[in-house]
Design an enzyme around this catalytic site. Structure first.
Site, PDB file in Angstrom:
ATOM      1  N   ASP A 184      13.418  -2.623  -2.770  1.00 53.25           N
ATOM      2  CA  ASP A 184      13.257  -3.365  -1.513  1.00 53.25           C
ATOM      3  C   ASP A 184      14.609  -3.979  -1.205  1.00 53.25           C
ATOM      4  O   ASP A 184      15.041  -4.917  -1.879  1.00 53.25           O
ATOM      5  CB  ASP A 184      12.170  -4.433  -1.690  1.00 53.25           C
ATOM      6  CG  ASP A 184      11.994  -5.316  -0.441  1.00 53.25           C
ATOM      7  OD1 ASP A 184      12.899  -5.342   0.416  1.00 53.25           O
ATOM      8  OD2 ASP A 184      10.957  -5.997  -0.356  1.00 53.25           O
TER       9      ASP A 184
ATOM     10  N   LYS B   9      12.951  -8.321   9.558  1.00 52.81           N
ATOM     11  CA  LYS B   9      14.107  -9.158   9.233  1.00 52.81           C
ATOM     12  C   LYS B   9      15.367  -8.593   9.896  1.00 52.81           C
ATOM     13  O   LYS B   9      15.419  -8.500  11.096  1.00 52.81           O
ATOM     14  CB  LYS B   9      14.236  -9.272   7.707  1.00 52.81           C
ATOM     15  CG  LYS B   9      12.894  -9.515   6.987  1.00 52.81           C
ATOM     16  CD  LYS B   9      12.269 -10.849   7.306  1.00 52.81           C
ATOM     17  CE  LYS B   9      10.839 -10.984   6.783  1.00 52.81           C
ATOM     18  NZ  LYS B   9      10.640 -10.747   5.379  1.00 52.81           N
TER      19      LYS B   9
ATOM     20  N   ARG C  99      -1.090   6.715  15.505  1.00 54.64           N
ATOM     21  CA  ARG C  99      -1.385   6.384  14.102  1.00 54.64           C
ATOM     22  C   ARG C  99      -0.787   7.410  13.133  1.00 54.64           C
ATOM     23  O   ARG C  99      -0.622   7.132  11.949  1.00 54.64           O
ATOM     24  CB  ARG C  99      -2.888   6.213  13.873  1.00 54.64           C
ATOM     25  CG  ARG C  99      -3.217   5.729  12.457  1.00 54.64           C
ATOM     26  CD  ARG C  99      -4.605   5.121  12.311  1.00 54.64           C
ATOM     27  NE  ARG C  99      -5.630   5.916  12.930  1.00 54.64           N
ATOM     28  CZ  ARG C  99      -6.145   7.034  12.434  1.00 54.64           C
ATOM     29  NH1 ARG C  99      -5.742   7.492  11.260  1.00 54.64           N
ATOM     30  NH2 ARG C  99      -7.068   7.704  13.084  1.00 54.64           N
TER      31      ARG C  99
ATOM     32  N   TYR D  17       9.557 -10.841  -3.505  1.00 56.52           N
ATOM     33  CA  TYR D  17       8.877 -11.549  -2.423  1.00 56.52           C
ATOM     34  C   TYR D  17       7.447 -11.906  -2.867  1.00 56.52           C
ATOM     35  O   TYR D  17       6.759 -11.088  -3.483  1.00 56.52           O
ATOM     36  CB  TYR D  17       8.869 -10.610  -1.214  1.00 56.52           C
ATOM     37  CG  TYR D  17       8.190 -11.125   0.005  1.00 56.52           C
ATOM     38  CD1 TYR D  17       8.761 -12.141   0.757  1.00 56.52           C
ATOM     39  CD2 TYR D  17       6.978 -10.584   0.424  1.00 56.52           C
ATOM     40  CE1 TYR D  17       8.139 -12.608   1.896  1.00 56.52           C
ATOM     41  CE2 TYR D  17       6.352 -11.044   1.574  1.00 56.52           C
ATOM     42  CZ  TYR D  17       6.930 -12.056   2.296  1.00 56.52           C
ATOM     43  OH  TYR D  17       6.311 -12.511   3.420  1.00 56.52           O
TER      44      TYR D  17
END
Ligand SMILES: *Cc1c(COP(=O)(O)O)cnc(C)c1O
Length: 387
Positions: free
Chosen positions: A180, A205, A54, A108
């Site tokens: 982005d 992606k 983590r 998005y």
């Protein structure tokens, strides 16, 4: 390859294969082993060097983070469990209650909800701006404004934003410019080279590229990325070691994949531009695209994403999609398989037909994510479906 300074001077295809990997000693494995462990033996008498997945500091995360930083020419990178996780942690590290964020309207759908619903509930004010309105950013700036958030190329319209004037404005005003660049990948665009301060990717992606891993990445200065990492640790947005290992494997072929996708997409766009059944083709590589000049200046390739508007509207689009044999009807993008989607059934489903048309996504609009198949086969598939 172990020295970061040395990797900076190598070309992207070499970095995609080698950057971030440990020194190649005799008997060391050529492929990075998967450390599928949540616990690592700790040194006695100190908390230094404590490894825990983590914290984003275990071997598979470290390798992929270094590789991504080298590719985007960033000081540092942190890998997260999704693109949304990356955006959330990137913005939490930049903004405090009372701050104001200027964000492009053309982003998005998930990001837009994160900004307008989640960030605002934390006391952060958000203004959405039409990125093509002259002086639109400057007009909406306030003394509380801390950052500008944009996406380029834009999902799903394939518009390209000019980073030069924007970075001039943000630097002059002391704001962070966050980009982005999921649609481009570092092979086609490295926003930090054009004045951006922070880069975000959905690694789901192009970066992974095989439709089988979720991930995200945030890149920037080492001190900023450390703050993002602290947010990731607290909000639990970390990827599993296996996802990191898969992502590293995907990144090895990033350069060849994206170049082939660029070539295929350009050929398809040029072919589609000649067809009367198609009212419009949106691809930055076409000379009549409104942002073609910006794309030529700013990008190394025009990308694997394009959009078509069928002359017959929504009904023609549904008919077209049903007749495709190779290109499959599925959301997401950037992978080896060609995919088609209709934004009115995915990202833009909550809007009316008129609202969508105003955003440049009228009924009959199809988003195409071009994969690695043979371009002539893809064109034949499209030709068959248009009949
Ligand atoms: C998919 C996508 C995201 C979100 O990424 P996830 O990995 O699905 O969380 C963010 N930005 C863009 C441009 C995207 O295409």
């Amino acid at each position: 390859m172990s020295s970061t300074r040395r990797t900076r001077t190598l070309a992207l295809p070499t970095l995609a294969v080698h950057a971030g990997e440990p020194a190649h000693d005799v008997d060391s494995p050529v492929a990075t082993p998967l450390y599928q462990s949540v616990s690592f033996v700790q040194e006695i008498g100190t908390s230094d060097g404590l490894l825990y997945p983590r914290y984003g500091n275990t071997p598979n995360a470290e390798v992929v983070q270094k590789k991504l930083a080298a590719l985007d020419r960033a000081e540092a990178a942190v890998v997260t469990s999704s693109g949304m996780g990356a955006t959330a942690c990137a913005l939490m590290a930049l903004l405090r209650p009372g701050d104001h964020l200027l964000a492009s309207r053309d982003i998005y759908g998930g990001t837009q909800r994160l900004l307008t619903e989640e960030l605002t509930s934390l006391g952060i004010d958000v203004t959405l701006v039409d990125p093509f309105e002259a002086r639109g950013w400057r007009k909406r700036m306030r003394k509380e404004t801390r950052a500008v958030y944009i996406e380029s190329p834009v999902n799903p319209t394939c518009r390209v934003l000019d980073l030069k004037p924007l970075s001039y404005l943000t630097h002059e005003s002391g704001l962070a410019l966050v980009v982005d660049s999921t649609f481009a990948s570092p092979i086609n665009l490295r926003p930090l080279e054009h004045g951006a301060d922070v880069v975000i990717h959905s690694a789901t992606k192009f970066l992974n590229g095989h439709h089988d891993v979720m991930g995200g990445a945030v890149l920037g200065t080492a001190s900023y990325v450390e703050e993002v990492r602290q947010k990731m640790i607290m909000w639990g947005q970390v990827p599993d070691p296996f996802a990191c290992w898969m992502l590293e494997r995907g990144l090895k072929t990033l350069d060849v994949r994206v170049k082939r996708q660029n070539e295929n997409a350009l050929r398809i766009a040029q072919w589609c531009a000649e067809r009367k059944e198609i009212r419009a083709v949106h691809y930055p590589g076409l000379e009549d695209h409104p942002d073609h000049e910006v794309a030529v200046d700013q990008m190394d390739g025009f990308g694997g994403m394009l959009a078509l508007e069928l002359s017959g509207g929504g009904r023609a689009a549904d008919r077209f999609v049903r007749k495709l044999r190779i290109i499959r009807h599925a959301p997401s993008l950037g992978g080896v398989d060609s995919l088609v989607s209709e934004p009115r059934y995915t990202s833009h489903t909550h809007l009316t037909s008129e609202e969508r048309a105003r955003m440049g996504v009228p009924d009959g609009f199809l988003r195409l994510s071009v994969g690695l198949e043979d371009a002539a086969d893809l064109i034949a598939d499209i030709e068959h479906a248009l009949h």
